[in-house]
Design a protein around this motif. Structure first.
Motif, short mmCIF file in Angstrom:
data_model
loop_
_atom_site.label_atom_id
_atom_site.label_comp_id
_atom_site.label_asym_id
_atom_site.label_seq_id
_atom_site.Cartn_x
_atom_site.Cartn_y
_atom_site.Cartn_z
N GLU A 140 10.82 8.65 -55.21
CA GLU A 140 10.28 9.40 -54.07
C GLU A 140 11.06 9.17 -52.78
O GLU A 140 10.72 9.71 -51.75
N ARG A 141 12.10 8.33 -52.86
CA ARG A 141 13.00 8.05 -51.73
C ARG A 141 12.23 7.55 -50.51
O ARG A 141 12.31 8.09 -49.41
N LEU A 142 11.46 6.49 -50.73
CA LEU A 142 10.71 5.87 -49.64
C LEU A 142 11.68 5.22 -48.66
O LEU A 142 12.73 4.71 -49.04
N VAL A 143 11.30 5.22 -47.38
CA VAL A 143 12.17 4.67 -46.33
C VAL A 143 12.03 3.15 -46.30
O VAL A 143 10.91 2.61 -46.24
N GLY A 144 13.15 2.45 -46.34
CA GLY A 144 13.15 1.00 -46.23
C GLY A 144 14.31 0.52 -45.38
O GLY A 144 15.21 1.30 -45.03
N GLU A 145 14.29 -0.77 -45.05
CA GLU A 145 15.31 -1.36 -44.18
C GLU A 145 15.70 -2.73 -44.74
O GLU A 145 14.83 -3.53 -45.09
N ILE A 146 16.99 -2.97 -44.85
CA ILE A 146 17.47 -4.25 -45.39
C ILE A 146 17.23 -5.36 -44.35
O ILE A 146 17.68 -5.26 -43.21
N GLN B 203 12.42 -4.29 -46.61
CA GLN B 203 11.02 -4.02 -46.25
C GLN B 203 10.83 -2.51 -46.22
O GLN B 203 11.57 -1.78 -45.58
N VAL B 204 9.85 -2.06 -46.98
CA VAL B 204 9.61 -0.63 -47.17
C VAL B 204 8.51 -0.19 -46.21
O VAL B 204 7.46 -0.81 -46.13
N TYR B 205 8.77 0.89 -45.50
CA TYR B 205 7.85 1.37 -44.47
C TYR B 205 6.81 2.33 -45.01
O TYR B 205 6.13 3.01 -44.23
N GLU B 206 6.70 2.44 -46.33
CA GLU B 206 5.69 3.30 -46.94
C GLU B 206 5.04 2.54 -48.09
O GLU B 206 5.52 1.49 -48.52
N GLU B 207 3.93 3.06 -48.58
CA GLU B 207 3.19 2.41 -49.66
C GLU B 207 4.07 2.28 -50.91
O GLU B 207 4.68 3.26 -51.35
N THR B 208 4.16 1.05 -51.45
CA THR B 208 5.07 0.79 -52.58
C THR B 208 4.39 0.86 -53.94
O THR B 208 5.02 0.55 -54.96
N THR C 208 -1.52 3.05 -37.62
CA THR C 208 -2.86 2.49 -37.77
C THR C 208 -2.87 1.36 -38.79
O THR C 208 -1.92 1.16 -39.54
N SER C 209 -3.99 0.63 -38.81
CA SER C 209 -4.09 -0.57 -39.63
C SER C 209 -4.04 -0.28 -41.13
O SER C 209 -3.73 -1.16 -41.92
N ASN C 210 -4.35 0.97 -41.53
CA ASN C 210 -4.32 1.27 -42.96
C ASN C 210 -2.96 1.83 -43.40
O ASN C 210 -2.78 2.17 -44.56
N MET C 211 -2.01 1.92 -42.47
CA MET C 211 -0.65 2.31 -42.83
C MET C 211 0.10 1.08 -43.34
O MET C 211 -0.31 -0.06 -43.06
#
Length: 591
Positions: free
Chosen positions: A35-41, A52-57, A296-299
């Motif tokens: 799904e090409r989730l956005v992450g950062e090394i 660290q992935v900025y979307e639900e893994t 938000t806290s649930n993100m």
């Protein structure tokens, strides 16, 4: 560069470990999974990268593909920022809603600035002009309150070969520049790495207050334009409401509000209120000078870090245009919690209370991006970036590592007390525990605009509140009747300062925002009463008679006087003076 491809070897919550990525650098963006989730090394060891992935893994597994982009996490800067509502990685939430409904779809890729919208570009340079970084090429009227200046990007210089007025999208070429490296086509769109501070020529000591319209802040604990402040306090003490008030009414030309890990209902209040609120100076909607970042806290927890850096980079961009920008970060404790979680999953040596050892460094790097600066460019504009961060220590414990790390770098401390909040005293900023280190620096400005009288009244009022705290101990032990008449008077005046000056009703149409000149008038009424009352007390008038004069009932009404009815302040003072003078005449027998 060609994209590198690797594969996942480990998934641990928001942390993903991939191998096969050899050429990537720290803080490069990667796309994770199908799904090409956005992450950062965030860590490199050999050919293994911790991301660290900025979307639900959820659903990611060993062997899933990872694609390295070779570029750092960046934000898009240009016309279209104002009035936008973004998530932590600068995806416009209104655009996402139109495409996929009310819920964020994982992996959705939406540009931060609209590509289809045309902006009217007005060129301010001509062919043949020599320009360098920071020089203004033209401007766009982005909203009724913001004139967006299109500048030469940092690190670039040359001679203009082509430029002109017209309607352009952010990706259209508006200027062709002949540089040493060849011809460069400049658009209205810039990309900037979020972890890298934008350059400027020089930093200037802050010497002007950021007027907030909140009396306890402006009078006692002001923050300078280009300064830093923190608001620590326990749950329910009003941190978020104070942040909302500052975002609404602070004397800044641009406001960037970062909801970092906040509750969904609090962010909903912001999103609903701001489009309806009017700017006190222009009468235009406040959103026309505001950028909102809703995390938000649930993100996903990792996105909290991105939201902080995204917000401060957008703030720096508008500062470079010469604007006064205020950033509200609510709350940095949520960001620190995200760092603690990621650090734990990286199996790093923990610091105090489990936070990473570099917690203080990261917080300092964030607040150090504030400042009043002389910008690059021939215009030599001066811009200011003020950062105000809320801190949410567990139980209001000010010894919490996040609070202590913040206090080492900020110069204004607004301590919120749950006791004041439970008494319905808003703002619940403690006048005994808070401080501002900017007061001496802005004193000349205050004297020039409000006179030495304002400084003297403020200092005396603060001394009265401190003396009240000492007298309250005596009252608790032996009762009010044991006090001297002068001390009873001081306690009553201190109560008036607290209830008639420091207290403010955030929901009252007049009291929610108080002009600095009006603040002076309200405090002058209270202090004049105190001085006159001391005089008549010395002449033998009973303290009970002094406290019972009818005119005292008008003091609480002073804060509700409309801005255009300034003459009423003088009327209240005149009534107080006359009634106190009559008391003195009755004692002395004067006519």
């Amino acid at each position: 560069m060609a994209f590198e491809h690797g594969k996942i070897v480990k998934v641990s919550g928001p942390l993903v470990v991939a191998e096969g990525i050899k050429k990537s650098k720290m803080y490069d963006v990667v796309r994770v999974g199908k799904e090409r989730l956005v992450g950062e090394i965030i860590e490199l060891r050999g050919d293994r990268a911790s991301i660290q992935v900025y979307e639900e893994t959820a659903g990611l597994g060993v062997g899933d593909p990872v694609e390295a982009t070779g570029e750092p996490l960046s934000v898009e800067l240009g016309p279209g920022l104002i009035e936008s509502i973004y998530d932590g990685i600068q995806r416009p939430l209104d655009t996402i809603r139109k495409q996929g409904g009310d819920y964020l779809t994982r992996g959705i890729d939406v540009p931060g600035l609209p590509r289809d919208k045309k902006w009217q570009f007005k060129a301010l340079r001509k062919k043949g002009d020599d320009v360098s970084a920071g020089d203004v090429l033209g401007e766009v009227q982005e909203s009724s309150l913001v004139k967006h200046k299109i500048q030469v990007p940092p690190g670039m210089a040359g001679k203009i070969e082509k430029i002109g007025d017209g309607e352009f999208s952010v990706t259209d070429t508006v200027c062709v520049l002949k540089t040493q490296a060849g011809k460069q086509e400049l658009t209205m769109l810039q990309r900037w790495p979020v972890r890298k501070a934008r350059p400027y020529l020089d930093k200037i000591p802050p010497a002007e207050p950021l007027v907030t319209g909140t009396r306890v802040i402006d009078a006692f604990f002001p923050v300078a334009k280009g300064g830093t402040a923190c608001i620590p306090g326990p749950f329910g003490s009003g941190k978020t409401v104070v942040q909302h008030q500052l975002a609404k009414w602070a004397d800044a030309e641009i406001v960037v509000y970062i909801g970092c890990g906040e509750r969904g209902n609090e962010m909903t209040d912001v999103l609903q209120e701001f489009p309806e609120l009017k700017d006190p100076k222009s009468g235009e909607p406040l959103m026309r000078r505001t950028v909102l970042i809703a995390n938000t806290s649930n993100m996903p927890v990792a996105a909290r870090e991105a939201s902080i850096y995204t917000g401060v980079t957008i703030g720096e961009y508008f500062r470079d245009m010469g604007y006064s920008v205020a950033i509200m970060a609510d709350s940095t404790s949520r960001w620190a919690e995200a760092m603690r979680e990621i650090s734990g999953r990286l199996e790093e040596m923990p610091g105090e209370e489990g936070y990473p050892a570099y917690l203080g460094t990261r917080i300092a790097e964030f607040y150090e991006r504030s400042g009043k600066v002389q910008n690059q460019g021939k215009e030599q504009t001066v811009g200011a970036l003020t950062i105000i961060g809320a801190v949410s220590p567990p139980g209001g414990d000010l010894s919490d590592p996040v609070v202590q790390a913040t206090l080492k770098v900020v110069k204004v401390f607004w301590a919120l007390k749950d006791k004041l909040a439970y008494q319905r005293h808003f703002p619940a900023i403690s006048w005994l525990d808070s401080y501002s280190l900017y007061y001496d620096g802005i004193a000349d400005y205050l004297v020039e605009h409000l006179g030495q009288e304002w400084i003297d009244m403020r200092d005396e009022a603060m001394a009265i509140l401190q003396e009240e705290d000492k007298l309250q101990e005596i009252v608790r032990l032996v009762g009010m009747d044991a006090l001297k008449a002068q001390d009873r008077l001081l306690l009553e005046v201190a109560k008036s300062i607290r209830e008639d000056f420091l207290y403010q009703n955030a929901f009252h149409p007049i009291d929610t925002y108080c002009l600095i000149d009006k603040q002076k008038e309200i405090l002058k009424i209270i202090m004049d009463y105190y001085h006159q009352a001391k005089d008549v007390l010395a002449k033998g008038v009973e303290i009970d008679d002094i406290l019972a004069i009818k005119a005292r009932e008008e003091i609480p009404k002073a804060r509700l006087i409309a801005d255009e009815e300034t003459g009423k302040f003088g009327d209240i003072r005149a009534h107080i003076d006359k009634q106190l003078a009559d008391l003195a005449k009755n004692i002395t027998g004067e006519k």
